[in-house]
Design a protein around this motif. Sequence first.
Motif, PDB file in Angstrom:
ATOM      1  N   GLN A   1       0.817  -1.214   0.000  1.00 41.28           N
ATOM      2  CA  GLN A   1       0.000   0.000   0.000  1.00 41.28           C
ATOM      3  C   GLN A   1       0.854   1.269   0.000  1.00 41.28           C
ATOM      4  O   GLN A   1       0.411   2.319  -0.471  1.00 41.28           O
ATOM      5  N   LEU A   2       2.070   1.165   0.511  1.00 39.50           N
ATOM      6  CA  LEU A   2       2.964   2.325   0.536  1.00 39.50           C
ATOM      7  C   LEU A   2       3.540   2.627  -0.844  1.00 39.50           C
ATOM      8  O   LEU A   2       3.583   3.779  -1.274  1.00 39.50           O
ATOM      9  N   ILE A   3       4.036   1.596  -1.511  1.00 40.83           N
ATOM     10  CA  ILE A   3       4.662   1.763  -2.822  1.00 40.83           C
ATOM     11  C   ILE A   3       3.800   1.023  -3.842  1.00 40.83           C
ATOM     12  O   ILE A   3       3.872  -0.195  -3.960  1.00 40.83           O
ATOM     13  N   THR A   4       2.993   1.770  -4.553  1.00 41.92           N
ATOM     14  CA  THR A   4       2.005   1.137  -5.431  1.00 41.92           C
ATOM     15  C   THR A   4       2.439   1.065  -6.893  1.00 41.92           C
ATOM     16  O   THR A   4       1.882   0.284  -7.659  1.00 41.92           O
ATOM     17  N   LYS A   5       3.419   1.886  -7.279  1.00 46.71           N
ATOM     18  CA  LYS A   5       3.826   1.852  -8.689  1.00 46.71           C
ATOM     19  C   LYS A   5       5.275   2.277  -8.853  1.00 46.71           C
ATOM     20  O   LYS A   5       5.875   2.897  -7.978  1.00 46.71           O
ATOM     21  N   ASN A   6       5.807   1.918 -10.005  1.00 46.92           N
ATOM     22  CA  ASN A   6       7.177   2.238 -10.377  1.00 46.92           C
ATOM     23  C   ASN A   6       7.197   3.627 -11.018  1.00 46.92           C
ATOM     24  O   ASN A   6       6.458   3.897 -11.955  1.00 46.92           O
ATOM     25  N   GLY A   7       8.064   4.504 -10.524  1.00 44.43           N
ATOM     26  CA  GLY A   7       8.123   5.864 -11.043  1.00 44.43           C
ATOM     27  C   GLY A   7       9.008   6.043 -12.256  1.00 44.43           C
ATOM     28  O   GLY A   7       9.214   7.187 -12.706  1.00 44.43           O
ATOM     29  N   ALA A   8       9.542   4.956 -12.828  1.00 39.95           N
ATOM     30  CA  ALA A   8      10.472   5.084 -13.952  1.00 39.95           C
ATOM     31  C   ALA A   8       9.829   5.765 -15.161  1.00 39.95           C
ATOM     32  O   ALA A   8      10.439   6.632 -15.793  1.00 39.95           O
ATOM     33  N   ILE A   9       8.592   5.375 -15.475  1.00 39.18           N
ATOM     34  CA  ILE A   9       7.910   5.978 -16.632  1.00 39.18           C
ATOM     35  C   ILE A   9       7.636   7.453 -16.383  1.00 39.18           C
ATOM     36  O   ILE A   9       7.775   8.299 -17.285  1.00 39.18           O
ATOM     37  N   GLU A  10       7.259   7.786 -15.165  1.00 39.35           N
ATOM     38  CA  GLU A  10       7.006   9.176 -14.797  1.00 39.35           C
ATOM     39  C   GLU A  10       8.270  10.019 -14.966  1.00 39.35           C
ATOM     40  O   GLU A  10       8.235  11.115 -15.552  1.00 39.35           O
ATOM     41  N   ALA A  11       9.386   9.522 -14.467  1.00 37.34           N
ATOM     42  CA  ALA A  11      10.653  10.248 -14.592  1.00 37.34           C
ATOM     43  C   ALA A  11      11.072  10.378 -16.055  1.00 37.34           C
ATOM     44  O   ALA A  11      11.537  11.440 -16.488  1.00 37.34           O
ATOM     45  N   ALA A  12      10.911   9.298 -16.810  1.00 32.45           N
ATOM     46  CA  ALA A  12      11.251   9.338 -18.237  1.00 32.45           C
ATOM     47  C   ALA A  12      10.408  10.366 -18.970  1.00 32.45           C
ATOM     48  O   ALA A  12      10.886  11.055 -19.881  1.00 32.45           O
ATOM     49  N   GLY A  13       9.152  10.484 -18.549  1.00 36.63           N
ATOM     50  CA  GLY A  13       8.268  11.483 -19.158  1.00 36.63           C
ATOM     51  C   GLY A  13       8.774  12.897 -18.926  1.00 36.63           C
ATOM     52  O   GLY A  13       8.739  13.743 -19.836  1.00 36.63           O
ATOM     53  N   TYR A  14       9.249  13.169 -17.719  1.00 34.63           N
ATOM     54  CA  TYR A  14       9.808  14.496 -17.419  1.00 34.63           C
ATOM     55  C   TYR A  14      11.027  14.778 -18.297  1.00 34.63           C
ATOM     56  O   TYR A  14      11.211  15.899 -18.800  1.00 34.63           O
TER      57      TYR A  14
END
Length: 327
Positions: free
Chosen positions: A305-318
């Motif tokens: 519940q704390l870590i629900t998804k990988n932020g790699a795609i989000e960072a790549a988008g930035y």
Amino acid sequence: MDPKLNIIFFSTSLATEVIRETGFMFFYIPTKAIMPSSMTNSTWNEYLGRQLNEILDIYHPVALVYDGAYPYKGLLSSLGKKKIKSIWIKRECYKEGIRDLGAIESLFNLVIVPKEISSMQVIGTPRKKYCEPIMFLDKEEAHEREQIRKQLNITDKHRLYYIQLGAGVINETDSLLNHIVKIVLKDENNRIMLGESIIGKKSNIYHPHIFIIRSYPNAQYFNALDIAISAAGYNTFHELLYFGIPTVFIPNMKTSMDDQLARIQQAVKRNACLCLQENERCTGYEETINKANVLSESLKVNAQQLITKNGAIEAAGYINEFINDTM
């Protein structure tokens, strides 16, 4: 990342095999720690700057992305000379007393911060973006539980422990590792997957119930685990929570900047893991490991519940957005 981009790596890490296996071009420069003792910090930074300048002159990149705790002076000097657009991917769980890095941040055009548990609600700015914790693998990319356990001849009656106490570069881990292994193997139905860092020394531990993995990322095997006992560097910490592995985290107190104890305490407050601090008398080791077994189901649910998804795609988008605006 945009597949049309030509990505070149310039690394001081010995783990260049990971870059080669993923098919990217890379250049390597040894860290000062493994250079001749006669080389000063100033000389090493000048050397790094010269090497980086040559690479920039060859490839003429539209942007440079630095991923690390603190930018090298040689890197900053090169950025100033070449006037290249730059991004800093920056972790922020700093120990008390670390000076404000705002002035260093201002030397970059964009700062991307993978979140800690304590900063999950933080909203960024146009020049400073926050993303979910970045991980190399998504859950569905890891090996299936049954596949790994069958290969290791582990049945349902066995409990598979993952033990990874760090590379041993900053702190000595052998005695702690030996003690924990003895505790776990008291039960003949327990098995151990010992994670060795690809940049660390090999362990001198041999036992028929211990399986050593020395490949990156260890997370590809996490679906097979029942319990973990681990150091709390940024990557491993968030990967274990993301995969929902009930974990006893042991902070490395000898890091220069990274506050592993503070990172663990944020998860402990949310009943998502347990914390065990190393001590000379080994007080509380066995009790804490046993407690993790008792609380395994609740620890698993709370961690996921704390870590629900990988932020790699989000960072790549930035990064893609920044490069598109730059070109």
